[in-house]
Design an enzyme around this catalytic site. Structure first.
Site: not given
Length: 268
Positions: A106, A151, A158, A240, A243
């Site tokens: 990301r 990320h 994810d 999460e 994740h």
């Protein structure tokens, strides 16, 4: 030589000098986009069987828009993380399952987009699905949004599990009625993944991997995903279920900002 002739020659010399200077001056261009280091790969080049559903390249996000920096729906990762996913996929395929990735590397510009959105308390278009019970003013305090993301270092992903053969999923339609991400499986946005108790990117404590309220098949599915990946060197983020970070990270201290696009890797 007459005065007029001398003036004409002088003007011609000035014009020639200006033309020469303009020819030597560099053309003003936008700065080239940064590229990924050679340690990054497109996941499909390592394992084309892993299903990709890159959510942030679509409008089906907690912001309701495509995220900055996501030029194409491709999963970019550091090579060791991608190879570990390949090993996991080989094991899962023998059991009738596949991995499905929602987000991989990301760029920092995407994280900056999240931060700008979180500070705009008037924009709550997707609250009904992604954060029904969380006040948007608390997204930073509660840890759902941060100014840096693992990320961006390239070894975090994810993902979820899909039973094969994978059922088709319909696209999100902007403006459609929203159902809470923690609603029963048949009521929340349809996904072809195993039932994990919540949808992806659900801002709620029910997304915590080991939340005691998640039981039965949903809990078993989470543990199946977790064990499959932790056996291969991934570490789950407790808040999460989707994740995971591959350790040791190739770039533990670097936050990259090259765009998510095929041309960012492999010299293309």
């Amino acid at each position: 030589m007459t005065g007029i002739a001398r003036m004409s020659r002088a003007l011609a010399a000035v014009a020639a000098g200006l033309l020469a200077a303009s020819a030597l001056a560099p053309t003003a261009q936008a700065a080239p986009e940064p590229k990924a280091p050679g340690e990054f790969v497109d996941l499909r080049a390592v394992d084309p069987t892993i299903i990709t559903e890159m959510r942030y390249a679509t409008a089906h996000t907690f912001m309701g828009v495509r995220v900055d920096g996501y030029r194409q729906p491709v999963c970019l990762l550091t090579r060791p993380a991608a190879r570990a996913l390949h090993t996991a996929q080989r094991r899962l395929l023998r059991q009738g399952y596949s991995l499905k990735v929602y987000d991989c590397y990301r760029p920092q510009r995407a994280v900056d987009h999240f931060v700008r959105w979180a500070k705009d308390l008037d924009d709550q278009a997707m609250k009904g699905e992604f954060y029904p019970l969380v006040d948007k003013s608390r997204l930073f305090e509660d840890g759902y949004i941060a100014e840096k993301s693992g990320h961006s270092r390239g070894s975090t992903v994810d993902l979820t599990l899909v039973r094969l053969p994978a059922a088709p999923t319909r696209p999100y339609v902007p403006g459609e009625n929203l159902a809470p991400c923690f609603a029963p499986e048949g009521e929340r946005f349809p996904d072809n993944s195993l039932d994990m108790g919540t949808g992806y990117d659900c801002f709620d404590t029910l997304s915590h991997t080991d939340d005691p309220r998640v039981r039965g098949v949903q809990r078993a599915n989470r543990q199946f995903l977790k064990k499959t990946l932790t056996d291969l060197g991934f570490v789950n983020l407790a808040e999460e279920w989707w994740h995971f970070t591959y350790r040791p990270e190739t770039f533990p201290d670097t936050y990259f900002d090259f765009p998510v696009a095929r041309r960012s890797v492999g010299g293309r």
